[in-house]
Design a protein around this motif. Structure first.
Motif, PDB file in Angstrom:
ATOM      1  N   TRP A  48      -8.345  -2.675  -6.911  1.00 45.48           N
ATOM      2  CA  TRP A  48      -9.331  -3.420  -5.731  1.00 45.48           C
ATOM      3  C   TRP A  48      -8.599  -4.652  -5.275  1.00 45.48           C
ATOM      4  CZ3 TRP A  48     -13.842  -3.846  -9.918  1.00 45.48           C
ATOM      5  CH2 TRP A  48     -14.454  -2.425 -10.078  1.00 45.48           C
ATOM      6  N   ALA A  49      -8.033  -5.383  -6.272  1.00 46.72           N
ATOM      7  CA  ALA A  49      -7.476  -6.654  -5.423  1.00 46.72           C
ATOM      8  C   ALA A  49      -6.313  -6.490  -4.742  1.00 46.72           C
ATOM      9  CB  ALA A  49      -6.748  -7.236  -6.890  1.00 46.72           C
ATOM     10  N   GLY A  50      -5.498  -5.305  -4.853  1.00 46.52           N
ATOM     11  CA  GLY A  50      -4.510  -4.864  -3.861  1.00 46.52           C
ATOM     12  C   GLY A  50      -5.068  -4.446  -2.509  1.00 46.52           C
ATOM     13  N   ASP A  51      -6.139  -3.788  -2.697  1.00 49.35           N
ATOM     14  CA  ASP A  51      -6.730  -3.137  -1.490  1.00 49.35           C
ATOM     15  C   ASP A  51      -7.371  -4.466  -0.960  1.00 49.35           C
ATOM     16  OD1 ASP A  51      -7.682  -1.166   0.390  1.00 49.35           O
ATOM     17  OD2 ASP A  51      -9.621  -1.266  -0.661  1.00 49.35           O
ATOM     18  N   LYS A 100      -4.826  -9.210   4.925  1.00 49.76           N
ATOM     19  CA  LYS A 100      -3.491  -9.131   5.726  1.00 49.76           C
ATOM     20  C   LYS A 100      -3.683  -8.394   7.099  1.00 49.76           C
ATOM     21  CE  LYS A 100       0.438  -8.192   4.258  1.00 49.76           C
ATOM     22  NZ  LYS A 100       1.863  -8.155   3.674  1.00 49.76           N
ATOM     23  N   ALA A 101      -4.466  -7.391   7.076  1.00 49.74           N
ATOM     24  CA  ALA A 101      -4.581  -6.546   8.424  1.00 49.74           C
ATOM     25  C   ALA A 101      -5.507  -7.557   9.382  1.00 49.74           C
ATOM     26  CB  ALA A 101      -5.409  -5.373   8.158  1.00 49.74           C
ATOM     27  N   GLN A 102      -6.292  -8.630   8.831  1.00 54.14           N
ATOM     28  CA  GLN A 102      -7.110  -9.423   9.395  1.00 54.14           C
ATOM     29  C   GLN A 102      -6.456 -10.683   9.838  1.00 54.14           C
ATOM     30  OE1 GLN A 102     -10.559 -10.358   6.823  1.00 54.14           O
ATOM     31  NE2 GLN A 102     -11.262  -8.072   6.818  1.00 54.14           N
ATOM     32  N   GLY A 103      -5.199 -10.581   9.532  1.00 53.00           N
ATOM     33  CA  GLY A 103      -4.180 -11.661  10.152  1.00 53.00           C
ATOM     34  C   GLY A 103      -3.971 -13.023   9.112  1.00 53.00           C
ATOM     35  N   LYS A 104      -4.299 -12.785   7.739  1.00 55.21           N
ATOM     36  CA  LYS A 104      -4.037 -13.806   6.874  1.00 55.21           C
ATOM     37  C   LYS A 104      -2.673 -13.726   6.612  1.00 55.21           C
ATOM     38  CE  LYS A 104      -8.250 -15.329   5.752  1.00 55.21           C
ATOM     39  NZ  LYS A 104      -8.636 -16.660   5.951  1.00 55.21           N
ATOM     40  N   TYR A 126       2.749  -0.687   2.016  1.00 54.88           N
ATOM     41  CA  TYR A 126       2.529  -1.829   2.610  1.00 54.88           C
ATOM     42  C   TYR A 126       2.997  -3.168   2.000  1.00 54.88           C
ATOM     43  CZ  TYR A 126       0.580   0.955   6.601  1.00 54.88           C
ATOM     44  OH  TYR A 126       0.296   2.054   7.538  1.00 54.88           O
ATOM     45  N   ALA A 127       3.009  -2.964   0.619  1.00 54.78           N
ATOM     46  CA  ALA A 127       3.659  -4.122   0.043  1.00 54.78           C
ATOM     47  C   ALA A 127       4.729  -5.033   0.525  1.00 54.78           C
ATOM     48  CB  ALA A 127       3.625  -3.746  -1.515  1.00 54.78           C
ATOM     49  N   ASP A 128       4.867  -6.116   0.419  1.00 50.21           N
ATOM     50  CA  ASP A 128       5.990  -6.994   0.917  1.00 50.21           C
ATOM     51  C   ASP A 128       7.067  -6.858  -0.161  1.00 50.21           C
ATOM     52  OD1 ASP A 128       5.058  -8.450   3.259  1.00 50.21           O
ATOM     53  OD2 ASP A 128       3.408  -8.708   1.805  1.00 50.21           O
ATOM     54  N   TYR A 187     -31.435  -6.983  -3.197  1.00 45.70           N
ATOM     55  CA  TYR A 187     -30.981  -7.592  -1.663  1.00 45.70           C
ATOM     56  C   TYR A 187     -29.642  -6.881  -1.085  1.00 45.70           C
ATOM     57  CZ  TYR A 187     -34.252 -11.227  -2.651  1.00 45.70           C
ATOM     58  OH  TYR A 187     -35.536 -11.733  -3.048  1.00 45.70           O
ATOM     59  N   GLU A 188     -29.096  -6.043  -1.767  1.00 44.41           N
ATOM     60  CA  GLU A 188     -28.032  -5.242  -1.134  1.00 44.41           C
ATOM     61  C   GLU A 188     -27.193  -6.166  -0.520  1.00 44.41           C
ATOM     62  OE1 GLU A 188     -26.973  -2.011  -0.805  1.00 44.41           O
ATOM     63  OE2 GLU A 188     -28.541  -1.509  -2.163  1.00 44.41           O
ATOM     64  N   PRO A 189     -26.219  -6.779  -1.452  1.00 46.49           N
ATOM     65  CA  PRO A 189     -25.303  -7.971  -0.491  1.00 46.49           C
ATOM     66  C   PRO A 189     -24.387  -7.137   0.177  1.00 46.49           C
ATOM     67  CG  PRO A 189     -24.510  -7.612  -2.925  1.00 46.49           C
ATOM     68  CD  PRO A 189     -25.907  -6.773  -2.716  1.00 46.49           C
ATOM     69  N   LYS A 190     -23.984  -7.792   1.254  1.00 55.12           N
ATOM     70  CA  LYS A 190     -22.825  -7.168   2.374  1.00 55.12           C
ATOM     71  C   LYS A 190     -21.497  -7.547   2.038  1.00 55.12           C
ATOM     72  CE  LYS A 190     -26.115  -6.792   6.314  1.00 55.12           C
ATOM     73  NZ  LYS A 190     -27.031  -6.427   5.499  1.00 55.12           N
ATOM     74  N   ILE A 191     -20.915  -6.436   1.662  1.00 54.88           N
ATOM     75  CA  ILE A 191     -19.561  -6.561   1.096  1.00 54.88           C
ATOM     76  C   ILE A 191     -18.617  -6.711   2.621  1.00 54.88           C
ATOM     77  CG2 ILE A 191     -17.523  -5.519   0.066  1.00 54.88           C
ATOM     78  CD1 ILE A 191     -19.244  -4.809  -2.261  1.00 54.88           C
ATOM     79  N   VAL A 192     -17.833  -7.756   2.618  1.00 56.07           N
ATOM     80  CA  VAL A 192     -17.126  -8.057   3.947  1.00 56.07           C
ATOM     81  C   VAL A 192     -15.513  -7.687   4.034  1.00 56.07           C
ATOM     82  CG1 VAL A 192     -18.574 -10.307   3.991  1.00 56.07           C
ATOM     83  CG2 VAL A 192     -16.429 -10.462   3.045  1.00 56.07           C
ATOM     84  N   PHE A 193     -15.316  -6.629   2.888  1.00 52.35           N
ATOM     85  CA  PHE A 193     -13.970  -5.905   3.213  1.00 52.35           C
ATOM     86  C   PHE A 193     -14.100  -4.480   3.374  1.00 52.35           C
ATOM     87  CE2 PHE A 193     -15.034  -7.027  -0.934  1.00 52.35           C
ATOM     88  CZ  PHE A 193     -14.900  -6.094  -1.761  1.00 52.35           C
TER      89      PHE A 193
END
Length: 189
Positions: free
Chosen positions: A65-68, A74-78, A109-111, A183-189
């Protein structure tokens, strides 16, 4: 060896396999969405605090999960790095479904990819955990059973004096779970 500056900007992860987590790690379970959201928040907080390198041990569950999450950020530019600490060559050959897919993406894709052992041995998993802690300034762990590899990793990190953020899934407030289900939280990833 890693410099103190590098270590101070590096985070590693530890956590149980899905079957040992609430909801069995099944994606459709609301508690799993809550756990992933908590992990995501911790990672974002680390990035905001100046951490830029993240080490995953590639176990099913929390590590994947953490790696994903790191790959998606990273794909979002971090501007962050992902290190794969592989316990032995051939690790993951018994994975299937999304676990196999995520593992493949992380390895691709790992560095940096670090292999602890050429083959499975009884010590390769604990050595992988020590490697991750020894090169990090912080550990994020998700645990319910402290008599486990994750529990041993937490104890090792504390002994080494690194910052340790423990998400004790056994103590997640029942109200949080109930609110999430409502409330079905929205997951942002």
């Amino acid at each position: 060896m890693y410099s103190e500056s590098e270590k101070s900007r590096t985070v590693c992860f530890s956590g149980h396999r899905p079957e040992k987590l609430p909801g069995g790690g099944r994606e459709r379970e609301q508690i799993v969405k809550v756990l992933k959201s908590l992990l995501y928040k911790e990672i974002i907080d680390c990035i905001d605090d100046g951490y830029d390198t993240f080490v995953t041990g590639l176990a099913r569950g929390v590590d994947l999960w953490a790696g994903d999450i790191i790959l998606k950020l990273k794909a979002q530019g971090k501007d962050i790095k992902l290190v794969a600490a592989v316990p032995y060559k051939g690790h993951g050959s018994n994975f299937y479904g999304s676990d196999k897919f995520i593992l493949g993406n992380i390895m691709l894709y790992a560095d940096e990819v670090y292999y602890v052992s050429d083959e499975y041995t009884k010590w390769c998993l604990p050595k992988r955990n020590e490697y991750m802690v020894d090169r990090s300034g912080k550990l994020i762990a998700m645990v319910s059973d402290y008599k486990s590899g994750t529990g041993a990793t937490i104890r090792y990190a504390k002994k080494k004096g690194i910052i340790t953020k423990v998400i004790d899934v056994g103590k997640i407030d029942k109200q949080i779970i109930a609110a999430a289900e409502e409330y079905e939280p929205k997951i942002v990833f």
